[in-house]
Structure formats: C-alpha cells, structure tokens
Design an enzyme around this catalytic site. Structure first.
Site, PDB file in Angstrom:
ATOM      1  N   SER A  42      45.757  -1.964  -3.040  1.00  0.00           N
ATOM      2  CA  SER A  42      44.465  -1.262  -3.020  1.00  0.00           C
ATOM      3  C   SER A  42      43.523  -1.995  -2.083  1.00  0.00           C
ATOM      4  O   SER A  42      43.678  -3.196  -1.848  1.00  0.00           O
ATOM      5  CB  SER A  42      43.843  -1.255  -4.416  1.00  0.00           C
ATOM      6  OG  SER A  42      42.526  -0.746  -4.375  1.00  0.00           O
TER       7      SER A  42
ATOM      8  N   TYR B 272      41.235  -5.235 -13.032  1.00  0.00           N
ATOM      9  CA  TYR B 272      42.097  -4.412 -12.176  1.00  0.00           C
ATOM     10  C   TYR B 272      42.206  -4.982 -10.760  1.00  0.00           C
ATOM     11  O   TYR B 272      43.304  -5.097 -10.207  1.00  0.00           O
ATOM     12  CB  TYR B 272      41.533  -2.992 -12.117  1.00  0.00           C
ATOM     13  CG  TYR B 272      42.166  -2.097 -11.082  1.00  0.00           C
ATOM     14  CD1 TYR B 272      43.360  -1.433 -11.351  1.00  0.00           C
ATOM     15  CD2 TYR B 272      41.577  -1.902  -9.836  1.00  0.00           C
ATOM     16  CE1 TYR B 272      43.942  -0.602 -10.398  1.00  0.00           C
ATOM     17  CE2 TYR B 272      42.153  -1.068  -8.879  1.00  0.00           C
ATOM     18  CZ  TYR B 272      43.335  -0.420  -9.171  1.00  0.00           C
ATOM     19  OH  TYR B 272      43.907   0.397  -8.228  1.00  0.00           O
TER      20      TYR B 272
HETATM   21  P1  NAD Z   1      47.461   8.202 -11.350  1.00  0.00           P
HETATM   22  O1  NAD Z   1      46.739   8.180 -12.644  1.00  0.00           O
HETATM   23  O2  NAD Z   1      47.868   9.500 -10.814  1.00  0.00           O
HETATM   24  O3  NAD Z   1      48.743   7.291 -11.413  1.00  0.00           O
HETATM   25  C1  NAD Z   1      48.838   6.129 -12.216  1.00  0.00           C
HETATM   26  C2  NAD Z   1      50.070   6.294 -13.084  1.00  0.00           C
HETATM   27  O4  NAD Z   1      50.332   5.066 -13.753  1.00  0.00           O
HETATM   28  C3  NAD Z   1      49.936   7.337 -14.174  1.00  0.00           C
HETATM   29  O5  NAD Z   1      50.302   8.612 -13.710  1.00  0.00           O
HETATM   30  C4  NAD Z   1      50.874   6.801 -15.240  1.00  0.00           C
HETATM   31  O6  NAD Z   1      52.086   7.520 -15.217  1.00  0.00           O
HETATM   32  C5  NAD Z   1      51.165   5.378 -14.825  1.00  0.00           C
HETATM   33  N1  NAD Z   1      50.968   4.438 -15.909  1.00  0.00           N
HETATM   34  C6  NAD Z   1      49.840   3.782 -16.260  1.00  0.00           C
HETATM   35  N2  NAD Z   1      50.077   3.000 -17.322  1.00  0.00           N
HETATM   36  C7  NAD Z   1      51.389   3.147 -17.633  1.00  0.00           C
HETATM   37  C8  NAD Z   1      52.241   2.588 -18.612  1.00  0.00           C
HETATM   38  N3  NAD Z   1      51.792   1.695 -19.522  1.00  0.00           N
HETATM   39  N4  NAD Z   1      53.536   2.979 -18.657  1.00  0.00           N
HETATM   40  C9  NAD Z   1      54.015   3.872 -17.762  1.00  0.00           C
HETATM   41  N5  NAD Z   1      53.251   4.429 -16.790  1.00  0.00           N
HETATM   42  C10 NAD Z   1      51.964   4.060 -16.740  1.00  0.00           C
HETATM   43  O7  NAD Z   1      46.509   7.434 -10.339  1.00  0.00           O
HETATM   44  P2  NAD Z   1      46.747   6.893  -8.850  1.00  0.00           P
HETATM   45  O8  NAD Z   1      45.394   6.640  -8.352  1.00  0.00           O
HETATM   46  O9  NAD Z   1      47.669   7.753  -8.077  1.00  0.00           O
HETATM   47  O10 NAD Z   1      47.434   5.488  -9.082  1.00  0.00           O
HETATM   48  C11 NAD Z   1      48.625   5.124  -8.423  1.00  0.00           C
HETATM   49  C12 NAD Z   1      48.465   3.767  -7.789  1.00  0.00           C
HETATM   50  O11 NAD Z   1      47.447   3.836  -6.798  1.00  0.00           O
HETATM   51  C13 NAD Z   1      48.039   2.667  -8.749  1.00  0.00           C
HETATM   52  O12 NAD Z   1      48.785   1.506  -8.459  1.00  0.00           O
HETATM   53  C14 NAD Z   1      46.587   2.430  -8.393  1.00  0.00           C
HETATM   54  O13 NAD Z   1      46.205   1.107  -8.674  1.00  0.00           O
HETATM   55  C15 NAD Z   1      46.640   2.700  -6.918  1.00  0.00           C
HETATM   56  N6  NAD Z   1      45.332   2.939  -6.267  1.00  0.00           N
HETATM   57  C16 NAD Z   1      44.607   4.050  -6.573  1.00  0.00           C
HETATM   58  C17 NAD Z   1      43.403   4.250  -5.921  1.00  0.00           C
HETATM   59  C18 NAD Z   1      42.561   5.468  -6.193  1.00  0.00           C
HETATM   60  O14 NAD Z   1      41.421   5.521  -5.725  1.00  0.00           O
HETATM   61  N7  NAD Z   1      43.043   6.455  -6.899  1.00  0.00           N
HETATM   62  C19 NAD Z   1      42.956   3.340  -4.972  1.00  0.00           C
HETATM   63  C20 NAD Z   1      43.726   2.233  -4.690  1.00  0.00           C
HETATM   64  C21 NAD Z   1      44.922   2.039  -5.342  1.00  0.00           C
END
Ligand code: NAD
Ligand code: MG
Length: 304
Positions: free
Chosen positions: A196, A209
């Site tokens: 991130s 986080y």
């Molecule tokens: P998202 O909610 O679509 O995906 C996160 C997923 O994590 C969930 O769908 C869930 O299935 C899984 N998860 C969480 N806890 C869990 C557990 N205990 N057991 C099994 N699965 C679990 O959101 P996203 O934003 O697509 O996140 C995906 C990645 O992107 C993450 O690593 C997040 O840190 C990263 N990220 C997101 C952003 C943003 O702005 N959305 C920015 C930077 C990084």
C-alpha cells in the site's frame, strides 16, 4: 498484411483516466465488516466487462486470498481470462461476492475453486494451500492479498485484540501461507503481495494497519533475495485509495469516504479494475527479471 503477432482487435478510442470512473463526493455508506462489493454504491469495477486476456498465464495455477472482492477479485478475473485456473479464499460472510467471482472464472473456461475460511488460523492456512494444490493440480502463482484495515483516531482506541487481529491477518497469514506453498512452487513460480501507499506514507488513523503494509513491502524484498536462487519471484502491488469493501466496512471514516480519492492528483479513487493488469504483469513469465519490486498505482500520489 498483419501477421499473427500483430493482428490486433479493432482500435479503441483513447479514454481519459480523469473521467473514466466516479469522483467524490460519494454517498456516506457503512457495512458490517468484511462488507460486500455487491452492496457498495457505486458498485466497484473489477474488470468484469472490460478485461481482455491474451493467454499471458495459460496453464498457470493461482491461489488468491481475498479473491472475492477488491484487488483480489480484479486479479482473479484477469488471471482466468489470461488462461489460469484460479482458487480464491475469502470469509464465509463473503459468499455472495465469491459466487460472482467463481462464475466469472468459469465463464472464462477455467477451473474456479472456492475455498472459504479464516486466515487468522494457521491450521486453516495450511489446509487452504493443500486444498488449492489438490483442486488445481499444483500451484505456481500465489497472490497474498487479504487484509484487515480499521480506522482508529487514536492508538488509545486500539485494543490488544484489535491489534492482534490486524497482525494475524496481514502479517502472520502470509507467513503461514507462503511457508505452506513453498514446497509446491517450481522455478518460474511467482508470489505477489498487496502492499500500500500506507507502507511509506502512513495515515494517522491507520497506526496498526499501516505498519503491516510496511512489513509486506519488506518481506517481499527479503523473500525475493532468499528465493531468487530457486527461480521464484516475489513482488508486490502498492495501491493508493481504491474503491473497495474494506473502505466502507470500518476502514475509513464517513468523512474520508465522502471525499474518497479527492486528494489524489487525479481527484478520484482508483477502481480495482485499474490494478488487475499489474498482478498479471508481476505473475507473467515475461517479467522474469522483476523480483523484489513494488509496483504502485495511486492516481499520481503515493510511493513508490
Ligand atoms: P477487500 O475488502 O475487497 O479485500 C480484502 C479481503 O481480505 C476481503 O475480501 C476478505 O476476503 C479478506 N480477509 C480479511 N480478513 C480475512 C480473514 N481473517 N480471513 C480470510 N480473508 C480475510 O478490500 P481491498 O481494498 O481490495 O483489499 C485488498 C488488499 O488491498 C489488502 O491487502 C489491502 O490492504 C490492500 N490495499 C487496499 C487499498 C484501498 O484503498 N482499498 C489501498 C492500499 C492497499
Ligand atoms: Mg470481500
């Protein structure tokens, strides 16, 4: 005359990235964690109607954590359309989102394997990898993407239980999954993490986080060095603000959601679909010299 290598689809008009997707202000909205993409307004774009593959991952076998929504879903759709069989992990509460993804993988003509379960459990992580290997007939791409993000104005608001939850999901689970996967990964295999912009420029309300994302960036670089002699590449994608369930299920305040993406130079958040091809690129065999890299996508802000 166009050769097989140059025969292309019909030309497409240029699209302006500024006007391609929704901009703030967004409606305030909140879902119980972990949230569903299907209940967001507007609905995120994961490339469902737009991603076109060209056999870049033909025959590959991929496991993607958090494959039901967000970046994981964009990667799952892209991988399947590039010719890979795909297993996705998600939480049981996310079954409706997961079903949509499995249907999309199958409609690309690939195996789509649904492997729900909680990654905070080491025994489940080992079983997840074993089930993926069995169901796919092997494993050569691992996308460790699942994460927990909850906003807390103060460090004083973070209980030990919450802190542990974040660490277990974001740091321990990748450790357990990679350890379980490694014996199956042949030379040419690829591990892709999701880091991130928070790894380098943490927000004040994401104390726990943000440090896990710094850890992700760091393990990718250490493992890349460790596994280079085995022919296994390890890289990460570093998103900026992306419109996903994580943000509307406790990951951001309502004030931040309303203006989500406004501070990015593009003035809008990214959509998961805009990052799918980065996961493909890092997993594909033609990126054979890229390891220990972090590829960003943050609308003009963010690092690297
Ligand atoms: P998202 O909610 O679509 O995906 C996160 C997923 O994590 C969930 O769908 C869930 O299935 C899984 N998860 C969480 N806890 C869990 C557990 N205990 N057991 C099994 N699965 C679990 O959101 P996203 O934003 O697509 O996140 C995906 C990645 O992107 C993450 O690593 C997040 O840190 C990263 N990220 C997101 C952003 C943003 O702005 N959305 C920015 C930077 C990084
Ligand atoms: Mg989800």
């Amino acid at each position: 005359m166009a050769s097989a290598a140059t025969a292309a689809a019909a030309p497409e008009p240029l699209t302006d990235p500024l006007t391609k997707y929704p901009k703030p202000p967004f409606k305030r909205q909140s879902q119980a964690w972990p949230g569903l993409a299907s209940e967001m307004d507007p609905r995120p774009d994961h490339g469902e109607t737009s991603y076109r593959g060209s056999n870049r991952l033909a025959g590959r076998k991929a496991l993607i954590t958090g494959g039901d929504s967000g970046m994981g879903r964009a990667a799952a759709i892209a991988f399947a359309r590039e010719g890979a069989d795909v297993a996705i992990n998600y939480l049981p509460a996310e079954e409706p989102d997961a079903r949509e993804v499995i249907a999309l993988i199958k409609s690309a003509g690939r195996i789509g394997l649904a492997l729900p379960g909680d990654l905070r459990d080491e025994a489940f992580c080992r079983k997840l990898v074993a089930d993926a290997v069995q169901g796919l007939g092997g494993l050569d791409i691992l996308v460790s993407n699942a994460a927990r993000q909850q906003t807390h104005a103060s460090i004083l608001d973070i209980s030990t239980e919450q802190f542990d939850w974040t660490m277990k999901t974001n740091i321990y689970a990748p450790f357990w999954i990679i350890k379980a996967a490694l014996p199956h990964l042949q030379p040419g295999s690829a591990i892709v993490g999701t880091a991130s912009e928070q790894a380098y420029d943490p927000s004040p309300d994401l104390y726990d986080y943000a440090q896990t994302k710094a850890a992700t960036m760091n393990y990718v670089k250490s493992l890349a060095k460790q596994l280079a002699p085995k022919g296994i590449r390890v890289n990460a994608v570093a998103p900026g603000p992306i419109w996903t369930p994580l943000q509307v299920s406790g990951g951001a305040t309502q004030e931040k959601l309303e203006k989500f993406g406004a501070t990015a130079p593009m003035g809008r958040p990214g959509q998961p679909a805009e990052l799918g091809s980065l996961y493909v690129q890092l997993a594909a065999a033609d990126a054979s010299y890229a390891t220990g890299q972090v590829y960003g996508s943050a609308g003009g802000g963010g690092q690297p």
